[in-house]
Design a protein around this motif. Sequence first.
Motif, short mmCIF file in Angstrom:
data_model
loop_
_atom_site.label_atom_id
_atom_site.label_comp_id
_atom_site.label_asym_id
_atom_site.label_seq_id
_atom_site.Cartn_x
_atom_site.Cartn_y
_atom_site.Cartn_z
N ASP A 240 3.14 21.89 -20.63
CA ASP A 240 3.57 22.25 -22.14
C ASP A 240 4.28 22.76 -22.75
O ASP A 240 5.26 22.72 -24.29
CB ASP A 240 2.36 22.34 -23.19
N HIS A 241 4.32 24.08 -22.09
CA HIS A 241 5.82 25.23 -22.47
C HIS A 241 6.35 26.00 -21.91
O HIS A 241 7.22 26.36 -22.15
CB HIS A 241 4.49 25.93 -23.18
N ALA A 242 6.85 25.61 -20.70
CA ALA A 242 7.30 25.80 -19.65
C ALA A 242 8.38 26.01 -19.55
O ALA A 242 9.94 26.87 -20.13
CB ALA A 242 6.96 26.21 -18.34
N ALA A 243 9.38 24.52 -20.36
CA ALA A 243 10.45 24.55 -20.56
C ALA A 243 11.00 25.55 -21.51
O ALA A 243 12.19 26.45 -22.03
CB ALA A 243 11.18 23.23 -20.92
N ALA A 244 10.36 25.28 -22.88
CA ALA A 244 9.77 26.59 -24.03
C ALA A 244 10.41 27.88 -23.70
O ALA A 244 11.18 28.36 -24.50
CB ALA A 244 9.56 25.80 -25.61
N LEU A 245 9.17 28.34 -23.35
CA LEU A 245 9.48 29.27 -22.89
C LEU A 245 10.83 30.51 -22.17
O LEU A 245 10.14 31.43 -21.80
CB LEU A 245 7.78 29.99 -22.45
N THR A 246 11.00 29.49 -21.53
CA THR A 246 12.25 29.74 -20.31
C THR A 246 13.71 29.20 -20.72
O THR A 246 14.88 29.53 -20.40
CB THR A 246 12.10 29.03 -18.78
N ASP A 247 13.27 28.99 -22.45
CA ASP A 247 14.86 28.69 -22.81
C ASP A 247 15.21 29.64 -24.00
O ASP A 247 15.01 29.56 -25.33
CB ASP A 247 14.40 27.33 -23.59
N TRP A 248 15.65 30.72 -23.19
CA TRP A 248 15.50 32.25 -24.30
C TRP A 248 16.50 30.99 -25.59
O TRP A 248 16.34 32.24 -26.90
CB TRP A 248 16.37 33.31 -23.49
N PRO A 249 18.09 30.64 -25.69
CA PRO A 249 18.68 30.82 -26.63
C PRO A 249 17.82 30.23 -27.85
O PRO A 249 18.01 30.14 -28.63
CB PRO A 249 19.88 29.86 -25.97
N GLY A 250 17.41 28.80 -27.02
CA GLY A 250 16.18 28.22 -28.78
C GLY A 250 15.47 29.17 -28.86
O GLY A 250 14.83 29.24 -29.86
N LEU A 251 14.46 30.62 -28.22
CA LEU A 251 14.35 30.79 -28.35
C LEU A 251 14.46 32.56 -29.22
O LEU A 251 13.81 32.98 -30.90
CB LEU A 251 12.97 32.18 -27.10
N PHE A 252 15.61 32.44 -29.24
CA PHE A 252 16.13 33.38 -29.94
C PHE A 252 17.42 33.36 -30.92
O PHE A 252 17.40 33.83 -32.01
CB PHE A 252 16.64 34.57 -29.24
N ALA A 253 17.98 32.15 -30.72
CA ALA A 253 19.08 31.83 -31.67
C ALA A 253 18.97 31.36 -32.98
O ALA A 253 19.49 31.86 -33.94
CB ALA A 253 19.55 30.31 -30.90
N GLN B 161 20.39 32.36 -17.94
CA GLN B 161 21.08 33.36 -17.94
C GLN B 161 22.15 34.04 -18.85
O GLN B 161 22.34 35.36 -19.32
CB GLN B 161 20.81 34.08 -16.34
N THR B 162 23.22 33.52 -18.56
CA THR B 162 24.31 33.60 -19.28
C THR B 162 23.89 34.52 -20.89
O THR B 162 24.81 35.54 -21.46
CB THR B 162 25.02 33.07 -19.57
N PHE B 163 23.23 32.89 -21.51
CA PHE B 163 22.63 34.03 -23.25
C PHE B 163 22.30 35.39 -22.65
O PHE B 163 22.92 36.80 -23.71
CB PHE B 163 21.61 32.74 -23.50
N ALA B 164 21.42 35.78 -22.11
CA ALA B 164 20.71 37.28 -21.75
C ALA B 164 21.79 38.23 -21.54
O ALA B 164 21.43 39.22 -22.51
CB ALA B 164 19.25 37.09 -21.13
N ALA B 165 22.28 37.60 -20.54
CA ALA B 165 23.49 39.06 -20.29
C ALA B 165 24.44 39.15 -21.12
O ALA B 165 24.28 40.32 -21.23
CB ALA B 165 24.27 38.50 -19.04
N ALA B 166 24.33 38.47 -22.08
CA ALA B 166 25.33 38.85 -23.67
C ALA B 166 24.90 40.16 -24.59
O ALA B 166 25.48 41.08 -25.00
CB ALA B 166 25.82 37.74 -23.82
N ARG B 167 23.03 39.65 -24.52
CA ARG B 167 22.87 40.73 -25.43
C ARG B 167 21.86 41.49 -23.70
O ARG B 167 20.59 42.27 -24.99
CB ARG B 167 21.90 40.05 -25.42
#
Length: 737
Positions: free
Chosen positions: A527-540, A648-654
């Motif tokens: 149910d949640h693996a895709a959403a919890l590893t989608d940090w643009p979706g989490l933080f944007a 990965q790219t999103f997180a590295a920029a932050r």
Amino acid sequence: MTSLSLIVPFYDETAYLQSALNSILDQRIDGLQIIVVNDNPDRFSAADLARLGALRSQAELIQHPRNLGLSAARNSGLAAARGRYIGFLDADDYYTLGGLARQLRLAEETGADIVHAPTYFRPIGSARTEILPRDRSFFCVPKTAAGLQAAEEAQFITSSWSSLYARDFLTAQRLRFDPAQRKFEDRLFVLHTVTRARQIAFLGRPTRVWRGRAGSISVTAADPELHLLQLQLLEKCMAHMRAECAAGTLPPRFEKRELFNTLSRLIWDLDLIEAITEARDPAYADMARRIPALLGEASFGQSIFEDRILAPISRVGQKTQRGRITRAAFFQIHRALRAGDFAAARDQIAGCALPVTAPTPRPSRRTGRHGHPRLLLHLGLHKTGSTHIQHHLLQHRAALACAGILVPETGFQRPEAPLRRGATPGHHDLVAALRRGDDDLWDRLDREIASSGASTVLISCENMSFPLDAGRSSLIAALAERLKGFAEVRLLALARRPDAYVEALYRERIALGIRPGARGIGAFLVDHAAALTDWPGLFAPFEAGFGSSVALGDFDAMIAGDGLWPGFAALAGLPADLPALDLPRYAGPDRETVVLLQLLNTLVPDAALRAGLVRAWFALHPATGSDASLLPPEERQELLDLWQTQSQTFAAARGYAPDLSAAGAALSTELWAPPHSVPADALCDLIDLAQQAAEPLFALPQRTPSPPQRSAPRDLSLKIRLRPWAADLVRRLGLTG
């Protein structure tokens, strides 16, 4: 004599297959044949399915040569079935205790061609079940009828898996699933069966649970291929009912009902009209030509709305996601679609949308002697040291105030009786007030900020990112509205390796006594693996709402380096001379505790009682923070790969760039074994707590006192309810004697 053949198609339901098969075996049906059809052989071998439990109790396995679709999988099962009756169960669903056995007994007693039972639905991530609305309207009264004209509601049975079918009936009528319908295959098969059946029996009680899950066909966004399959289904169902009525087998009202259902599906359930008007793909031009032919020349009169079968399921005039579509609008949409004017149909639907009342803007009063202050907003992710940081903020509150930094008292939750020692969720009361629309607490925060004269405000809340909340978009927007008016906003979060974060969040839900925490980690990941590893979706969404990028600190690097508090202070720009103190850490539960509390969450439905038992449990067994994972290394590597692709790219920029190659190398050499036993003393402690819960519940600490109850306490019923499962669990684990 084989009494029942159960056909279980499998595609990728790894987290659920064993549960589905267990629910069949638990029925204790003699003469049972279980057929598992693997329709995903490129990904899963026979050995893979054996490890998932597919071959337990001599279940027969059929391996497709390639993915052929659900219709073909069910047909393969039908070809191998030997039972007097045949049923279907999706690999991610399950039967209720004794439900299938009752349905089979009714079949054997009546000899009916079709034996139908209602279905429960279990929403994604929930432990709650509810009878499907259509089943509640039509099928909760037991009866036996001589064919469709004696049970006209059977036209709107939607799924093959809700019924058992006499094998001789299916064979004599040559009834099979249409292999061209690789998806959305059920209702066509059902229409063919109910129009041929001589006798239909209705059990009147639910026997099966349809488990909603992320990524299923019912929640997947449509594309041209899916739209075409949906349109083909409508065409085939409509053609079948027209042929039956033309042949005189059924009276004309059945065709009218099918047409009404078809138009309703186009309006409410599909986004095909929008896709055609937006010309998303050349394939939609052909679909546009087919819809007028689908609807034909027939029309409706007002009497259609009084039809006794359609009335309970009609959405005309009801408040829906499409708004409130009146009878007049329904007729106008029908005329537009028959004429091929999809723009007019779309505009008519859009015109029925319900008005949205915008919230009244609230003036911001977050100004003090130093002008508009700065906001530091700490979005504490679970198991990234949020509790330890919040204890430091409290201890250093006076020193921070001297430096012009306010850690508000307002909204900072200090539970009198936390579930675990040292627990504090920080400014969680602000979130609670946000959810219930409470202005008073936020007004108090405004006043505290204004009177403090601080130049910086620091708000820290455990899990303020709302990662599993279905309404997180509206919550984030409401939070941004509440906190508007600051001259500058800095968003802060500590990040840890994504595979560890996902598992830690699962463990925390178990340890909080949350009822959906009764599920295993495999179902949680589905149910949640895709959403919890989608940090643009989490933080944007936070970045958009606050106009600021999130600054990510490396939790693992801080722990391995100078420490968590110095690392957070540096990330937030707090004074460097505030010392790290020996303050509580909120360790996660070990694997054995997770297993025990998962059992507790499953078997104790009362939320207050669960909280009391969990609180008492952790008083006896403080969490150890064991490093042993519930997940094998290969599944953790899949989480890392998913995060690398999405985030990965999103997180590295932050500011967060973990060494995934080193993590993968460590996983490849890890010696891992699944949890295989529960300590006897821990299990006995849990049993003792269940018996001690016979004490009145009002003795448990509560934030809001319950009104006095005249009824007798429920302690004795609890004691009676829990002892059998506890004794059975002891027996299964071999802990007796």
